[in-house]
Design an enzyme around this catalytic site. Sequence first.
Site, PDB file in Angstrom:
ATOM      1  N   CYS A  33       0.837  -1.206   0.000  1.00  0.00           N
ATOM      2  CA  CYS A  33       0.000   0.000   0.000  1.00  0.00           C
ATOM      3  C   CYS A  33       0.872   1.255   0.000  1.00  0.00           C
ATOM      4  O   CYS A  33       0.369   2.354  -0.190  1.00  0.00           O
ATOM      5  CB  CYS A  33      -0.965  -0.001   1.187  1.00  0.00           C
ATOM      6  SG  CYS A  33      -0.152   0.071   2.783  1.00  0.00           S
ATOM      7  N   CYS A 103      -3.347  -2.794   8.391  1.00  0.00           N
ATOM      8  CA  CYS A 103      -2.854  -1.464   8.761  1.00  0.00           C
ATOM      9  C   CYS A 103      -2.406  -1.441  10.225  1.00  0.00           C
ATOM     10  O   CYS A 103      -1.462  -0.742  10.583  1.00  0.00           O
ATOM     11  CB  CYS A 103      -3.932  -0.411   8.552  1.00  0.00           C
ATOM     12  SG  CYS A 103      -4.765  -0.576   6.964  1.00  0.00           S
TER      13      CYS A 103
HETATM   14 FE1  FES Z   1      -1.644   0.892   4.070  1.00  0.00          FE
HETATM   15 FE2  FES Z   1      -3.685   1.117   5.708  1.00  0.00          FE
HETATM   16  S1  FES Z   1      -3.754   0.906   3.574  1.00  0.00           S
HETATM   17  S2  FES Z   1      -1.611   1.047   6.180  1.00  0.00           S
END
Ligand code: FES
Length: 145
Positions: A33, A103
């Site tokens: 991410c 996360c």
């Molecule tokens: Fe990367 Fe939440 S989407 S830490």
Amino acid sequence: MYSEKVMDHFQNPRNVGEIENASGVGTVGNAKCGDIMRMYLDIDDKGVIQDVKFKTFGCGAAVATSSMATELVKGKTIQEALEVTNKAVMEALDGLPKVKVHCSLLAEEAIHAALWDYAEKHQIKIEGLDKPKSDISEEEEEEEY
Ligand code: FES
């Protein structure tokens, strides 16, 4: 979708910032991410976490979980801080949507990385602490949700 506690910690995150000359600093990221988390710990000579601050380039769930994680480790001993898992953080926040569970790992791993840095600086070994990864995206695949 998000609990009131998550929204509160996202909108008013606790312990944001940095600590100058911190006892330990840890940075971890998730290559998938692209989010990054940095934790600063101030640990006294009795091994008690006197202060903790974080900075993140992360999503809202990362902000909320880090904020809660800092609240949970503040004033704790190193060993107690190791017990603050991402699951404990999520429970304290009344849960997170499944897609956001990863996360919460950023906060846990960043605390571990900061403790590792502290141990290295003091040439000590912290029982139960493994060398943290700087990219946690691989670990996430093995996680059971
Ligand atoms: Fe990367 Fe939440 S989407 S830490």
